[in-house]
Design a protein around this motif. Structure first.
Motif, PDB file in Angstrom:
ATOM      1  N   ARG A   1      27.782 -20.491  33.186  1.00 16.96           N
ATOM      2  CA  ARG A   1      27.371 -21.198  34.252  1.00 16.96           C
ATOM      3  C   ARG A   1      26.777 -20.632  35.547  1.00 16.96           C
ATOM      4  N   ALA A   2      27.564 -19.530  36.102  1.00 17.72           N
ATOM      5  CA  ALA A   2      27.487 -18.738  37.147  1.00 17.72           C
ATOM      6  C   ALA A   2      26.286 -17.880  36.864  1.00 17.72           C
ATOM      7  N   LEU A   3      26.147 -17.286  35.879  1.00 22.26           N
ATOM      8  CA  LEU A   3      24.984 -16.407  35.405  1.00 22.26           C
ATOM      9  C   LEU A   3      23.836 -17.321  35.233  1.00 22.26           C
ATOM     10  N   ASN A   4      23.900 -18.546  34.777  1.00 18.59           N
ATOM     11  CA  ASN A   4      22.656 -19.261  34.428  1.00 18.59           C
ATOM     12  C   ASN A   4      22.151 -19.713  35.996  1.00 18.59           C
ATOM     13  N   TRP A   5      23.053 -19.855  36.840  1.00 17.61           N
ATOM     14  CA  TRP A   5      22.489 -20.296  38.178  1.00 17.61           C
ATOM     15  C   TRP A   5      21.843 -19.092  38.935  1.00 17.61           C
ATOM     16  N   LEU A   6      22.171 -17.709  38.718  1.00 11.84           N
ATOM     17  CA  LEU A   6      21.523 -16.542  39.129  1.00 11.84           C
ATOM     18  C   LEU A   6      20.222 -16.519  38.229  1.00 11.84           C
ATOM     19  N   ILE A   7      20.106 -16.746  37.156  1.00 14.91           N
ATOM     20  CA  ILE A   7      19.011 -16.522  36.165  1.00 14.91           C
ATOM     21  C   ILE A   7      17.702 -17.370  36.609  1.00 14.91           C
ATOM     22  N   LYS A   8      18.345 -18.749  36.736  1.00 17.20           N
ATOM     23  CA  LYS A   8      17.365 -19.749  37.383  1.00 17.20           C
ATOM     24  C   LYS A   8      16.583 -19.511  38.652  1.00 17.20           C
ATOM     25  N   ARG A   9      17.338 -18.678  39.598  1.00 14.93           N
ATOM     26  CA  ARG A   9      16.966 -18.359  40.883  1.00 14.93           C
ATOM     27  C   ARG A   9      16.273 -16.936  40.848  1.00 14.93           C
ATOM     28  N   GLY A  10      15.881 -16.406  39.583  1.00 15.81           N
ATOM     29  CA  GLY A  10      14.888 -15.151  39.564  1.00 15.81           C
ATOM     30  C   GLY A  10      15.787 -13.967  39.560  1.00 15.81           C
TER      31      GLY A  10
END
Length: 171
Positions: free
Chosen positions: A13-22
């Motif tokens: 979830r923490a990795l996905n949050w960063l990925i969604k923000r580029g």
């Protein structure tokens, strides 16, 4: 029970949050991986791990190719602080950067620094960063950011003493 000083690998979830923000996978993992922890900011530019604290990404502060400190960034509040009080900025500032016509990009936040593949710098402690960045060419994100950098990156003037005056005052 989890150790309150523990820094762990980020959840999906923490990795996905960063990925969604580029943020790219390379920026999250190289040269040292981003971690996470729950922390409390002490109000003096430092943080302490605390399982009841705010979720934060933990980023390594590098100098001469070595980790010298850890920096906590809480996306919910935008706060940043160092663990040991050693780091004044994220990112390495090379000797030629800023002094040879090349500017050092200064990012407002760890998020924009990660988006840029960890190039440039993010200032953690403006007072401590003023001297190492003095005289270098800095590139701000925009005009308001440039104004903020000019206001906050000020070197204190030296204290100048005159021996005769000091003796007269003591007498």
């Amino acid at each position: 029970m989890r150790n309150t000083d523990e820094v762990s690998a980020p959840s999906q979830r923490a990795l996905n949050w960063l990925i969604k923000r580029g943020v790219s996978a390379a920026a999250m993992s190289s040269p040292w991986a981003v971690h996470t922890s729950r922390i409390v900011f002490d109000g003096c530019g430092r943080y302490h791990a605390n399982r009841l604290g705010v979720f934060s990404y933990i980023l390594p502060a590098i100098a001469v190719g070595e980790i010298v400190d850890l920096v906590a960034w809480a996306p919910a509040t935008g706060q940043v602080a160092s663990r040991l009080g050693v780091a004044s900025y994220l990112g390495e500032i090379g000797r030629g950067d800023g002094g040879t016509g090349l500017s050092i990009t200064v990012h407002r936040s760890p998020l924009s620094w990660l988006r840029a593949g960890r190039t440039g710098t993010v200032i953690i402690d403006f007072d401590a960063a003023a001297a190492p960045l003095s005289g270098l060419a800095l590139q701000a994100e925009d005009q308001p950011h440039a104004r903020e950098l000019r206001q906050r990156l000020r070197l204190p003037p030296p204290v100048i003493m005159v021996p005769e005056v000091a003796r007269r005052r003591a007498a």
